[in-house]
Scaffold this active site. Structure first.
Site, PDB file in Angstrom:
ATOM      1  N   LYS A 110      22.241 -31.210 -11.214  1.00 22.14           N
ATOM      2  CA  LYS A 110      21.917 -32.044 -10.051  1.00 22.14           C
ATOM      3  C   LYS A 110      20.993 -31.274  -9.114  1.00 22.14           C
ATOM      4  O   LYS A 110      19.997 -31.810  -8.622  1.00 22.14           O
ATOM      5  CB  LYS A 110      23.202 -32.476  -9.324  1.00 22.14           C
ATOM      6  N   GLN A 116      31.774 -32.970  -5.966  1.00 23.13           N
ATOM      7  CA  GLN A 116      31.952 -33.118  -7.409  1.00 23.13           C
ATOM      8  C   GLN A 116      33.430 -33.328  -7.744  1.00 23.13           C
ATOM      9  O   GLN A 116      34.304 -32.610  -7.247  1.00 23.13           O
ATOM     10  CB  GLN A 116      31.403 -31.858  -8.122  1.00 23.13           C
ATOM     11  N   ASP A 159      27.146 -41.008  -3.665  1.00 26.88           N
ATOM     12  CA  ASP A 159      27.933 -41.341  -4.852  1.00 26.88           C
ATOM     13  C   ASP A 159      28.440 -42.781  -4.799  1.00 26.88           C
ATOM     14  O   ASP A 159      28.862 -43.323  -5.818  1.00 26.88           O
ATOM     15  CB  ASP A 159      29.165 -40.421  -4.923  1.00 26.88           C
TER      16      ASP A 159
HETATM   17  N1  GUN Z   1      32.441 -36.331 -11.807  1.00 26.31           N
HETATM   18  C1  GUN Z   1      32.042 -37.013 -12.908  1.00 26.31           C
HETATM   19  N2  GUN Z   1      31.067 -37.900 -12.586  1.00 26.31           N
HETATM   20  C2  GUN Z   1      30.859 -37.766 -11.258  1.00 26.31           C
HETATM   21  C3  GUN Z   1      29.969 -38.420 -10.348  1.00 26.31           C
HETATM   22  O1  GUN Z   1      29.179 -39.316 -10.681  1.00 26.31           O
HETATM   23  N3  GUN Z   1      30.062 -37.989  -9.061  1.00 26.31           N
HETATM   24  C4  GUN Z   1      30.928 -37.027  -8.660  1.00 26.31           C
HETATM   25  N4  GUN Z   1      30.947 -36.692  -7.378  1.00 26.31           N
HETATM   26  N5  GUN Z   1      31.757 -36.418  -9.479  1.00 26.31           N
HETATM   27  C5  GUN Z   1      31.713 -36.792 -10.772  1.00 26.31           C
END
Ligand code: GUN
Length: 287
Positions: A53, A97, A120
């Site tokens: 990311k 995350q 998100d």
């Molecule tokens: N863990 C797995 N997929 C995601 C996501 O799209 N966002 C976040 N914050 N954590 C994740």
């Protein structure tokens, strides 16, 4: 190459090229979009996702801040960090995350993120807006899947869509997006009886189960569009490779369109995170 492949990598590259114009327009107004990514603990898969990311931000001209916290960080410290980022004008998007360490209450943390910075789309306000058919931030993975449908002119109106998985990250928002788009949606999960009787009716089948090669060819209607959200690491005995929730080699002969793993949904998820971060900056600038 398979003729009926949905190439997520190619579509992601195309979208990311288009973002450059938006980032440049913001730069001309003295604004650089900024994303903060918080990782608590040392989950190896999460470490890879966070690294990807942050490097995608760099490539897109987005400022990023990676905040690494120990696995035993207190909830109070994490909430204080979020409060600081909520108040930081250089940060337009905040992502925590998941999964979080077990002692931390996920909902409390997600609700602490300012809804305007919730790239998100996990804050209750944003989930509610999506449920009402008036989304503000769409969760990145299902958002990426909808972009794939659009790019391949998949007509969903009145179609049978089956989503396997009911997570807050993928299954539920995916179902809401498909409902809003006019599909007839069934959500299946681990407790569903006779799963195949549902999946065989699906014109659009989205698998978000987390089990390698779970969806087999006999579960798929000929001519269906099959989206594989799974990213599973096979055991060393099985070759150690990444593998989706769909038995790709068999299902590709049945499906009209199918996403590979890797190179399908994965690159689109990060792309839509960039899109949401740019969008957050544009909204702040009143664009
Ligand atoms: N863990 C797995 N997929 C995601 C996501 O799209 N966002 C976040 N914050 N954590 C994740």
């Amino acid at each position: 190459m398979t003729q009926n492949l949905i190439d997520g990598k190619a579509l992601a590259d195309e979208l990311r090229t288009a973002f450059k114009t938006r980032v440049a327009a913001l730069a001309a107004r003295g604004c650089r979009p900024g994303l903060a990514v918080i990782l608590a603990g040392e989950n190896p898969a999460s470490q890879v996702y966070v690294r990807n990311k942050v490097s995608a931000c760099e490539a897109a001209g987005i400022y990023s801040q990676k905040i690494l916290l120990a696995a035993d960080v207190s909830q109070e410290t994490l909430l204080a960090k979020i409060a600081e980022l909520n108040a930081n004008p250089a940060i337009h998007g905040i992502l925590v995350q998941l999964p979080l360490p077990r002692h931390i209450h996920e909902e409390t943390v997600l609700e602490a993120i300012s809804a305007e910075k919730d790239v998100d789309g996990f804050h209750a306000e944003n989930v509610g807006a999506l449920a009402q058919g008036n989304p503000r931030f769409i969760p990145c993975t299902p958002y990426g899947v909808m972009k794939m449908f659009e790019a391949h002119k998949v007509d969903w109106v009145g179609k049978e869509a089956v989503v396997i998985g009911r997570s807050n990250i993928v299954g539920k928002p995916m179902a809401l997006l498909l409902i809003n788009a006019g599909a007839t949606v069934t959500v299946c999960h681990s407790k569903t009886r006779d799963l195949a009787s549902h999946t065989r009716r699906a014109d659009i089948l989205v698998a978000a189960v987390g089990k390698p090669r779970f969806v087999t060819a006999d579960m798929v209607k000929p001519g269906a569009v099959v989206i594989d959200v799974g990213i599973n690491r096979l055991s060393p005995e099985e070759g150690g490779k990444l593998c989706g929730d769909v038995d790709f080699e068999a299902v590709k002969n049945v499906a009209a369109l199918i996403t590979p793993v890797p190179g399908g949904v994965g690159p689109m998820t990060i792309t839509m995170l960039l899109a949401n971060t740019i969008e957050a900056a544009e909204r702040r600038m009143g664009a």
